[in-house]
Design a protein around this motif. Structure first.
Motif, PDB file in Angstrom:
ATOM      1  N   GLU A  19       0.773  -1.251   0.032  1.00  0.00           N
ATOM      2  CA  GLU A  19       0.060   0.101  -0.044  1.00  0.00           C
ATOM      3  C   GLU A  19       0.880   1.326  -0.026  1.00  0.00           C
ATOM      4  O   GLU A  19       0.708   2.262  -0.662  1.00  0.00           O
ATOM      5  CB  GLU A  19      -1.032   0.069   1.262  1.00  0.00           C
ATOM      6  CG  GLU A  19      -1.986  -1.036   1.120  1.00  0.00           C
ATOM      7  CD  GLU A  19      -2.860  -1.221   2.343  1.00  0.00           C
ATOM      8  OE1 GLU A  19      -2.482  -0.424   3.398  1.00  0.00           O
ATOM      9  OE2 GLU A  19      -3.757  -2.029   2.292  1.00  0.00           O
ATOM     10  N   VAL A  23       1.065   4.266  -3.057  1.00  0.00           N
ATOM     11  CA  VAL A  23       1.063   5.681  -2.542  1.00  0.00           C
ATOM     12  C   VAL A  23       2.063   6.493  -3.161  1.00  0.00           C
ATOM     13  O   VAL A  23       1.913   7.463  -3.842  1.00  0.00           O
ATOM     14  CB  VAL A  23       0.801   5.966  -1.117  1.00  0.00           C
ATOM     15  CG1 VAL A  23       0.912   7.352  -0.782  1.00  0.00           C
ATOM     16  CG2 VAL A  23      -0.404   5.185  -0.537  1.00  0.00           C
ATOM     17  N   GLU A  26       2.254   6.584  -7.079  1.00  0.00           N
ATOM     18  CA  GLU A  26       1.149   7.278  -7.489  1.00  0.00           C
ATOM     19  C   GLU A  26       1.409   8.752  -7.494  1.00  0.00           C
ATOM     20  O   GLU A  26       1.370   9.686  -8.008  1.00  0.00           O
ATOM     21  CB  GLU A  26      -0.279   7.075  -6.708  1.00  0.00           C
ATOM     22  CG  GLU A  26      -0.862   5.786  -7.350  1.00  0.00           C
ATOM     23  CD  GLU A  26      -2.204   5.402  -6.475  1.00  0.00           C
ATOM     24  OE1 GLU A  26      -2.407   6.149  -5.628  1.00  0.00           O
ATOM     25  OE2 GLU A  26      -2.897   4.323  -6.959  1.00  0.00           O
ATOM     26  N   LEU A  27       2.011   9.232  -6.195  1.00  0.00           N
ATOM     27  CA  LEU A  27       2.462  10.663  -5.972  1.00  0.00           C
ATOM     28  C   LEU A  27       3.491  10.795  -6.918  1.00  0.00           C
ATOM     29  O   LEU A  27       3.311  12.303  -7.385  1.00  0.00           O
ATOM     30  CB  LEU A  27       2.648  10.989  -4.640  1.00  0.00           C
ATOM     31  CG  LEU A  27       1.803  11.000  -3.457  1.00  0.00           C
ATOM     32  CD1 LEU A  27       1.992  10.914  -2.052  1.00  0.00           C
ATOM     33  CD2 LEU A  27       0.618  12.039  -3.699  1.00  0.00           C
ATOM     34  N   GLY A  32      -1.702  10.910  -7.627  1.00  0.00           N
ATOM     35  CA  GLY A  32      -2.361  10.837  -6.382  1.00  0.00           C
ATOM     36  C   GLY A  32      -2.241  12.133  -5.762  1.00  0.00           C
ATOM     37  O   GLY A  32      -1.686  13.142  -6.060  1.00  0.00           O
ATOM     38  N   SER A  33      -2.865  12.394  -4.342  1.00  0.00           N
ATOM     39  CA  SER A  33      -2.714  13.557  -3.518  1.00  0.00           C
ATOM     40  C   SER A  33      -1.748  13.010  -2.263  1.00  0.00           C
ATOM     41  O   SER A  33      -1.592  12.158  -2.113  1.00  0.00           O
ATOM     42  CB  SER A  33      -4.036  13.960  -3.367  1.00  0.00           C
ATOM     43  OG  SER A  33      -4.809  13.035  -2.663  1.00  0.00           O
ATOM     44  N   ASP A  34      -1.739  14.325  -1.610  1.00  0.00           N
ATOM     45  CA  ASP A  34      -1.106  13.982  -0.326  1.00  0.00           C
ATOM     46  C   ASP A  34      -1.613  12.931   0.409  1.00  0.00           C
ATOM     47  O   ASP A  34      -2.599  12.851   0.315  1.00  0.00           O
ATOM     48  CB  ASP A  34      -0.857  15.278   0.494  1.00  0.00           C
ATOM     49  CG  ASP A  34      -0.094  16.190  -0.263  1.00  0.00           C
ATOM     50  OD1 ASP A  34       0.514  16.010  -1.259  1.00  0.00           O
ATOM     51  OD2 ASP A  34      -0.073  17.487   0.352  1.00  0.00           O
ATOM     52  N   TRP A  35      -1.091  12.186   1.246  1.00  0.00           N
ATOM     53  CA  TRP A  35      -1.503  10.970   2.011  1.00  0.00           C
ATOM     54  C   TRP A  35      -0.910  11.022   3.363  1.00  0.00           C
ATOM     55  O   TRP A  35       0.309  11.307   3.622  1.00  0.00           O
ATOM     56  CB  TRP A  35      -0.978   9.673   1.277  1.00  0.00           C
ATOM     57  CG  TRP A  35      -1.494   8.644   1.956  1.00  0.00           C
ATOM     58  CD1 TRP A  35      -2.477   7.701   1.476  1.00  0.00           C
ATOM     59  CD2 TRP A  35      -0.860   7.638   2.757  1.00  0.00           C
ATOM     60  NE1 TRP A  35      -2.477   6.678   2.354  1.00  0.00           N
ATOM     61  CE2 TRP A  35      -1.464   6.457   3.130  1.00  0.00           C
ATOM     62  CE3 TRP A  35       0.549   7.992   3.435  1.00  0.00           C
ATOM     63  CZ2 TRP A  35      -1.092   5.406   3.847  1.00  0.00           C
ATOM     64  CZ3 TRP A  35       0.728   6.848   4.478  1.00  0.00           C
ATOM     65  CH2 TRP A  35       0.085   5.653   4.740  1.00  0.00           C
ATOM     66  N   GLU A  36      -1.805  10.868   4.179  1.00  0.00           N
ATOM     67  CA  GLU A  36      -1.321  10.674   5.791  1.00  0.00           C
ATOM     68  C   GLU A  36      -1.885   9.447   6.364  1.00  0.00           C
ATOM     69  O   GLU A  36      -3.244   9.283   6.305  1.00  0.00           O
ATOM     70  CB  GLU A  36      -1.598  11.921   6.534  1.00  0.00           C
ATOM     71  CG  GLU A  36      -1.235  12.120   7.813  1.00  0.00           C
ATOM     72  CD  GLU A  36      -1.351  13.274   8.484  1.00  0.00           C
ATOM     73  OE1 GLU A  36      -0.675  14.197   8.326  1.00  0.00           O
ATOM     74  OE2 GLU A  36      -2.524  13.445   9.243  1.00  0.00           O
ATOM     75  N   ASN A  37      -1.136   8.887   7.226  1.00  0.00           N
ATOM     76  CA  ASN A  37      -1.510   7.652   8.233  1.00  0.00           C
ATOM     77  C   ASN A  37      -1.021   7.729   9.506  1.00  0.00           C
ATOM     78  O   ASN A  37       0.098   7.928   9.860  1.00  0.00           O
ATOM     79  CB  ASN A  37      -1.323   6.490   7.276  1.00  0.00           C
ATOM     80  CG  ASN A  37      -1.870   5.296   8.220  1.00  0.00           C
ATOM     81  OD1 ASN A  37      -2.998   5.238   8.090  1.00  0.00           O
ATOM     82  ND2 ASN A  37      -1.027   4.398   8.585  1.00  0.00           N
ATOM     83  N   SER A  45       3.442  11.162   6.827  1.00  0.00           N
ATOM     84  CA  SER A  45       2.614  11.868   5.752  1.00  0.00           C
ATOM     85  C   SER A  45       3.802  11.981   4.419  1.00  0.00           C
ATOM     86  O   SER A  45       4.962  12.151   4.540  1.00  0.00           O
ATOM     87  CB  SER A  45       2.759  13.486   6.280  1.00  0.00           C
ATOM     88  OG  SER A  45       1.998  13.594   7.656  1.00  0.00           O
ATOM     89  N   THR A  47       4.059  13.534   0.440  1.00  0.00           N
ATOM     90  CA  THR A  47       3.615  14.289  -0.528  1.00  0.00           C
ATOM     91  C   THR A  47       4.539  13.960  -1.846  1.00  0.00           C
ATOM     92  O   THR A  47       5.300  13.059  -1.843  1.00  0.00           O
ATOM     93  CB  THR A  47       3.897  15.868  -0.169  1.00  0.00           C
ATOM     94  OG1 THR A  47       5.382  15.844  -0.002  1.00  0.00           O
ATOM     95  CG2 THR A  47       3.327  16.107   1.282  1.00  0.00           C
TER      96      THR A  47
END
Length: 87
Positions: A19, A23, A26-27, A32-37, A45, A47
């Protein structure tokens, strides 16, 4: 600090590795867009330019930033260590 989320959040999950790799890809590709978990112990995070890792349990630990490529490389190395990367 880069190793901590591998050990404490991803642990032995090849699915989580996949996963995160998706991410990152894709970024970098602009899909994709910014992702945070928020994981077990860290917030990650991502970017298109960097990955920020924050320890959720220690106010003394400063956030760490690495490039998306370095983070991706560490995830791949972790998968290899877990034995989940095909030869």
């Amino acid at each position: 600090m880069l190793g901590w989320p591998l050990e404490q959040d991803i642990q032995g999950s090849a699915k989580t590795c996949d996963e995160l790799l998706c991410v990152c890809d894709e970024l970098v590709e602009g899909k994709g867009s910014d992702w945070e978990n928020v994981g077990n112990a860290h917030t990650v995070s991502i970017t298109d330019g960097s990955v920020t890792i924050e320890n959720e349990f220690s106010d003394a630990a400063q956030p760490s930033m690495v490039s998306v490529e370095d983070f991706r490389t560490s995830i791949m190395s972790w998968k290899e260590l877990l034995g989940t990367v095909p030869n």
